[in-house]
Write a protein that holds these residues in place. Structure first.
Motif, PDB file in Angstrom:
ATOM      1  N   HIS A  11      11.221 -15.313  -6.158  1.00 29.93           N
ATOM      2  CA  HIS A  11      10.190 -14.061  -6.825  1.00 29.93           C
ATOM      3  C   HIS A  11       9.838 -13.023  -5.926  1.00 29.93           C
ATOM      4  N   ARG A  12       9.786 -13.360  -4.529  1.00 31.54           N
ATOM      5  CA  ARG A  12       9.429 -12.246  -3.534  1.00 31.54           C
ATOM      6  C   ARG A  12      10.423 -11.422  -3.337  1.00 31.54           C
ATOM      7  N   SER A  13      11.746 -11.919  -3.352  1.00 31.21           N
ATOM      8  CA  SER A  13      12.680 -11.081  -3.195  1.00 31.21           C
ATOM      9  C   SER A  13      13.278 -10.234  -4.199  1.00 31.21           C
ATOM     10  N   ALA A  14      12.777 -10.567  -5.662  1.00 28.67           N
ATOM     11  CA  ALA A  14      12.819  -9.841  -6.712  1.00 28.67           C
ATOM     12  C   ALA A  14      11.903  -8.656  -6.618  1.00 28.67           C
ATOM     13  N   ILE A  15      10.601  -9.034  -6.177  1.00 27.33           N
ATOM     14  CA  ILE A  15       9.516  -7.852  -6.045  1.00 27.33           C
ATOM     15  C   ILE A  15       9.840  -7.062  -4.977  1.00 27.33           C
ATOM     16  N   GLU A  16      10.248  -7.264  -3.846  1.00 24.29           N
ATOM     17  CA  GLU A  16      10.366  -6.269  -2.616  1.00 24.29           C
ATOM     18  C   GLU A  16      11.253  -5.231  -2.782  1.00 24.29           C
ATOM     19  N   PRO A  17      12.019  -4.698  -3.563  1.00 26.65           N
ATOM     20  CA  PRO A  17      12.357  -3.652  -3.902  1.00 26.65           C
ATOM     21  C   PRO A  17      11.460  -2.840  -4.686  1.00 26.65           C
ATOM     22  N   ALA A  18      10.761  -3.272  -5.524  1.00 29.84           N
ATOM     23  CA  ALA A  18       9.685  -2.480  -6.109  1.00 29.84           C
ATOM     24  C   ALA A  18       8.712  -2.120  -5.286  1.00 29.84           C
ATOM     25  N   ILE A  19       8.174  -3.057  -4.528  1.00 28.40           N
ATOM     26  CA  ILE A  19       7.302  -2.681  -3.461  1.00 28.40           C
ATOM     27  C   ILE A  19       7.796  -1.467  -2.446  1.00 28.40           C
ATOM     28  N   GLY A  20       8.897  -1.608  -2.063  1.00 25.12           N
ATOM     29  CA  GLY A  20       9.355  -0.649  -1.251  1.00 25.12           C
ATOM     30  C   GLY A  20       9.617   0.751  -1.902  1.00 25.12           C
ATOM     31  N   ARG A  21       9.916   1.001  -3.126  1.00 25.43           N
ATOM     32  CA  ARG A  21      10.098   1.943  -3.821  1.00 25.43           C
ATOM     33  C   ARG A  21       8.511   2.605  -4.184  1.00 25.43           C
ATOM     34  N   VAL A  22       7.511   1.804  -4.422  1.00 26.88           N
ATOM     35  CA  VAL A  22       6.266   2.511  -4.559  1.00 26.88           C
ATOM     36  C   VAL A  22       5.764   2.890  -3.039  1.00 26.88           C
ATOM     37  N   LYS A  23       6.062   2.271  -2.315  1.00 31.64           N
ATOM     38  CA  LYS A  23       5.550   2.731  -0.825  1.00 31.64           C
ATOM     39  C   LYS A  23       6.241   4.037  -0.459  1.00 31.64           C
ATOM     40  N   THR A  24       7.556   4.276  -0.592  1.00 25.10           N
ATOM     41  CA  THR A  24       8.064   5.255  -0.210  1.00 25.10           C
ATOM     42  C   THR A  24       7.834   6.440  -1.278  1.00 25.10           C
ATOM     43  N   LEU A  33      -7.618   9.101   0.203  1.00 19.64           N
ATOM     44  CA  LEU A  33      -9.258   8.636  -0.461  1.00 19.64           C
ATOM     45  C   LEU A  33      -9.861   7.677   0.500  1.00 19.64           C
ATOM     46  N   LYS A  34     -11.046   7.856   0.467  1.00 22.35           N
ATOM     47  CA  LYS A  34     -11.864   7.312   1.313  1.00 22.35           C
ATOM     48  C   LYS A  34     -12.347   5.894   1.145  1.00 22.35           C
ATOM     49  N   GLY A  35     -12.038   4.993   1.994  1.00 23.80           N
ATOM     50  CA  GLY A  35     -12.523   3.685   2.005  1.00 23.80           C
ATOM     51  C   GLY A  35     -11.436   2.562   1.428  1.00 23.80           C
ATOM     52  N   SER A  36     -11.954   1.343   1.372  1.00 26.15           N
ATOM     53  CA  SER A  36     -11.012   0.505   0.962  1.00 26.15           C
ATOM     54  C   SER A  36     -11.032   0.565  -0.515  1.00 26.15           C
ATOM     55  N   LEU A  37     -12.055   0.964  -1.462  1.00 22.04           N
ATOM     56  CA  LEU A  37     -11.844   1.360  -2.617  1.00 22.04           C
ATOM     57  C   LEU A  37     -10.881   2.470  -3.002  1.00 22.04           C
ATOM     58  N   GLY A  38     -10.951   3.405  -2.181  1.00 20.80           N
ATOM     59  CA  GLY A  38      -9.973   4.458  -2.315  1.00 20.80           C
ATOM     60  C   GLY A  38      -8.383   4.040  -2.050  1.00 20.80           C
ATOM     61  N   ASN A  39      -8.446   3.123  -1.107  1.00 26.13           N
ATOM     62  CA  ASN A  39      -6.990   2.327  -0.967  1.00 26.13           C
ATOM     63  C   ASN A  39      -6.693   1.762  -2.163  1.00 26.13           C
ATOM     64  N   ALA A  40      -7.493   0.873  -2.861  1.00 20.62           N
ATOM     65  CA  ALA A  40      -7.121   0.093  -3.902  1.00 20.62           C
ATOM     66  C   ALA A  40      -6.742   1.048  -4.960  1.00 20.62           C
ATOM     67  N   LEU A  41      -7.613   1.951  -5.224  1.00 19.57           N
ATOM     68  CA  LEU A  41      -7.500   2.948  -6.342  1.00 19.57           C
ATOM     69  C   LEU A  41      -5.961   3.510  -6.329  1.00 19.57           C
ATOM     70  N   ARG A  42      -5.495   4.025  -5.154  1.00 24.11           N
ATOM     71  CA  ARG A  42      -4.492   4.723  -4.632  1.00 24.11           C
ATOM     72  C   ARG A  42      -3.236   3.560  -5.039  1.00 24.11           C
ATOM     73  N   THR A  43      -3.366   2.335  -4.636  1.00 30.90           N
ATOM     74  CA  THR A  43      -2.237   1.286  -4.735  1.00 30.90           C
ATOM     75  C   THR A  43      -2.062   1.141  -6.237  1.00 30.90           C
ATOM     76  N   ALA A  44      -3.286   1.089  -6.920  1.00 32.74           N
ATOM     77  CA  ALA A  44      -3.220   0.878  -8.637  1.00 32.74           C
ATOM     78  C   ALA A  44      -2.586   2.016  -9.194  1.00 32.74           C
ATOM     79  N   LEU A  45      -2.843   3.076  -8.869  1.00 35.14           N
ATOM     80  CA  LEU A  45      -2.334   4.330  -9.656  1.00 35.14           C
ATOM     81  C   LEU A  45      -0.612   4.527  -9.255  1.00 35.14           C
ATOM     82  N   CYS A  46      -0.526   4.181  -7.949  1.00 34.48           N
ATOM     83  CA  CYS A  46       1.010   4.291  -7.587  1.00 34.48           C
ATOM     84  C   CYS A  46       1.961   3.056  -8.410  1.00 34.48           C
ATOM     85  N   SER A  47       1.270   1.824  -8.563  1.00 27.49           N
ATOM     86  CA  SER A  47       1.880   1.059  -9.484  1.00 27.49           C
ATOM     87  C   SER A  47       1.823   1.366 -10.937  1.00 27.49           C
ATOM     88  N   PHE A  48       0.882   1.798 -11.347  1.00 25.82           N
ATOM     89  CA  PHE A  48       0.952   2.543 -12.598  1.00 25.82           C
ATOM     90  C   PHE A  48       1.892   3.731 -12.845  1.00 25.82           C
TER      91      PHE A  48
END
Length: 98
Positions: A11-24, A33-48
């Motif tokens: 499962h992790r091997s299947a997810i890793e390419p998607a995570i790499g793409r979202v990161k790049t 965005l400020k703080g840990s809430l900003g980091n969480a929002l940014r991650t959620a928006l990139c995943s969306f």
């Protein structure tokens, strides 16, 4: 290795390419965005955004397949009527304007 651990690693091997793409593509290296809430929002928006991209890719493939089937049906109908599907007369036959 236990079967559960093997399953988790696959499962992790299947997810890793998607995570790499979202990161790049989402430029997650630096969040403005400020703080840990900003980091969480940014991650959620990139995943969306990544999921929306995947939906558009599938819709595009579906549209191409529908257009191919439509063209194939039009061509088969024209050939059945004895007309080349690439002629100017094929359009009028398909629209039954004779």
């Amino acid at each position: 290795m236990t079967p559960a651990l093997k399953r988790d690693l696959r499962h992790r091997s299947a997810i890793e390419p998607a995570i790499g793409r979202v990161k790049t593509d989402g430029r997650l290296a630096r969040s403005l965005l400020k703080g840990s809430l900003g980091n969480a929002l940014r991650t959620a928006l990139c995943s969306f955004g990544h999921n929306i991209h995947l939906i558009f890719v599938h819709l595009w493939a579906l549209m191409v397949e529908i257009l191919w089937l439509l063209f194939r049906t039009i061509a088969a109908t024209a050939v059945a009527k004895g007309i080349s599907p690439f002629s100017d007369r094929a359009r009028s036959v398909m629209l039954d304007t004779d």
